[in-house]
Write an enzyme that holds these catalytic residues in place. Structure first.
Site, short mmCIF file in Angstrom:
data_model
loop_
_atom_site.label_atom_id
_atom_site.label_comp_id
_atom_site.label_asym_id
_atom_site.label_seq_id
_atom_site.Cartn_x
_atom_site.Cartn_y
_atom_site.Cartn_z
N TYR A 35 0.86 -1.18 0.00
CA TYR A 35 0.00 0.00 0.00
C TYR A 35 0.90 1.23 0.00
O TYR A 35 1.83 1.31 0.80
CB TYR A 35 -0.89 -0.02 1.25
N ASP A 84 9.34 2.74 -0.73
CA ASP A 84 8.35 3.43 0.09
C ASP A 84 8.69 3.11 1.55
O ASP A 84 8.34 2.04 2.06
CB ASP A 84 6.94 2.95 -0.27
N LYS A 132 5.38 9.35 8.60
CA LYS A 132 5.23 8.85 9.97
C LYS A 132 6.29 9.39 10.94
O LYS A 132 6.14 10.47 11.46
CB LYS A 132 5.18 7.32 9.95
N1 HOZ Z 1 -3.49 2.79 6.28
C1 HOZ Z 1 -2.93 3.22 7.51
C2 HOZ Z 1 -1.93 2.27 8.07
N2 HOZ Z 1 -1.39 1.35 7.18
C3 HOZ Z 1 -4.01 3.46 8.52
C4 HOZ Z 1 -4.11 4.88 8.78
C5 HOZ Z 1 -5.12 5.23 9.86
O1 HOZ Z 1 -6.20 4.67 9.92
O2 HOZ Z 1 -4.80 6.10 10.61
#
Ligand code: HOZ
Length: 419
Positions: A144, A239, A267
């Protein structure tokens, strides 16, 4: 466990926000039940609005390497409020953060700050296309890279959690620029390059996948990607939004000794505030406006609050390299007493427990996990005061604030899980 206040807030939220949440996985659809509305966090613990206390292994989905409200970050943020919150003009702090990133991450010679991981990957892809003059991207199933149109093809994270085939609203012309291949399958990558090599702008990969659960790269996979992209004149993009500054100060690229052309970060570099970046080789990044023809911009890019939190975080990491051994040891202990019929994948402080006895090395294998059983496991932990990611297809994170007592208690509760 009393969850009256969370239930009331969730009902209210659903009247005003799609699904009651601002990011889909938070809605608990992968595990059922009521999402906890969080009132506050401190160190490794969070408290919900009903006063329930949990040991937190979501850690804001990765940014909180030092836990909640780490003193260096909180103190730095208190100071920045004196100067203002946004100028839309350069500040000295942006220079300082850029220097820290360039110093730490092997592939990054020039870096551009943006606001989210999605923006970083979207921009890195544009740069790869602009630099190579090609349009096709190879990504990996279950990886992702944010909700970038062309990358929402066989995507992990919330797309996997909700079992969405692919995403409505993405023009076919965009998804047709993406080829999705199985993670860890270098032969398929080589074959695709043999067939279409001169059209492929980039290969983008999470060097350690975290968005189909945690899946490490097979030995030689990342080096193989480096070799094939180099031979065909395409770019390799790591990534590292999740792995950057988490697996080591130099990220997965330092850990595995493979240097990509471009890297995306997010992050941890924002210290818990919205912040991301993309960067890489000098000659490639000099194609970005205003020095080059590839346009990318942002009103809040380099925002003083986020930059200040990021600097405090990265300076702390630089001064305390021992935290990486500490979080790795804690995570090893956490995954050492697994229930029968499970496997745990772990790299550094990222981990996932899968409900299968088979190895999990790609998305198809991750999907073989017994997700209803995962949901029961999740609720067993939650009822015992442990907050794990509410999806089989996400990684759990340990922070430097997790104490030996937190870890011992959690591994006891994990061991007690009865099918
Ligand atoms: N897709 C995000 C972690 N892989 C989640 C983000 C969130 O819900 O804060």
């Amino acid at each position: 466990m009393n969850t009256t206040q969370s239930e009331a807030l969730f009902a209210r939220a659903q009247q005003f926000t799609p699904g009651g949440v601002n990011s889909p996985v938070r809605a608990f659809r992968g595990v059922g039940g009521t999402p906890r509305f969080i009132a506050r966090g401190e160190g490794s613990h969070i408290w919900d609005v009903d006063g329930n206390e949990y040991i937190d292994y979501v850690c804001s989905w990765g940014p909180l390497l030092l836990g909640h409200r780490p003193k260096p970050v909180v103190d730095a943020l208190a100071g920045v409020l004196e100067i203002g919150t946004s100028f839309g003009a350069p500040t000295s702090r942006e220079v300082e953060l850029a220097e820290l990133i360039v110093d730490a991450v092997p592939s990054v010679e020039l870096v551009r700050l943006v606001n989210s991981g999605t923006e970083a990957t979207m921009s890195a892809l544009r740069v790869a296309r602009g630099y190579t003059g090609r349009e096709i991207t190879i990504k990996f199933e279950g990886c992702y890279h944010g909700h970038v149109d062309s990358l929402l093809v066989k995507a992990g994270s919330g797309v996997a959690t909700l079992s969405l085939p692919d995403t409505a609203g993405v023009p076919r012309a965009f998804s047709e620029t993406t080829i999705a291949l199985p993670f860890n399958d270098l032969d398929r990558v080589e074959e695709t390059f043999r067939e279409r090599g001169d059209a492929i702008a980039a290969v983008i990969v999470e060097p350690v996948a975290g968005n189909m659960g945690c899946i490490p790269p097979a030995p030689g996979f990342l080096k193989g990607l480096r070799g094939v992209t180099e031979r065909h004149g395409s770019l390799l993009i790591f990534d590292e939004v999740m792995t950057g500054f988490r697996l080591s100060r130099g990220g997965a690229q330092q850990l595995y000794g493979v240097t990509p052309d471009l890297t995306t970060l997010g992050k941890i570099i924002g210290g818990g505030l919205p912040m991301a970046a993309y960067g890489g080789r000098d000659d490639i990044m000099r194609k970005v406006a205003p020095v080059g023809p590839i346009y990318q911009a942002g009103t809040l890019s380099g925002n003083p609050l986020a930059v200040t939190a990021g600097i405090a975080m990265l300076r702390y990491i630089e001064a305390h390299p021992e935290i990486y051994d500490q979080v790795e040891r804690s995570t090893a202990e956490l995954t050492s007493r697994l229930p029968v019929g499970t496997v745990a994948n772990r790299v550094g402080s990222m981990s996932t427990v899968f409900f299968t006895s088979e190895t999990v090395s790609n998305y198809d294998e991750a999907k073989r996990s017994d997700t209803p059983l995962f949901a029961r496991f999740f609720h067993h932990l939650l009822e015992n005061g442990i907050y794990f990611p509410p999806s089989q297809f996400e990684a759990a994170f340990v922070s430097a604030a997790h104490t030996p007592e937190d870890i011992a208690h959690t591994s006891r509760v994990i061991a007690e899980f009865a099918r």
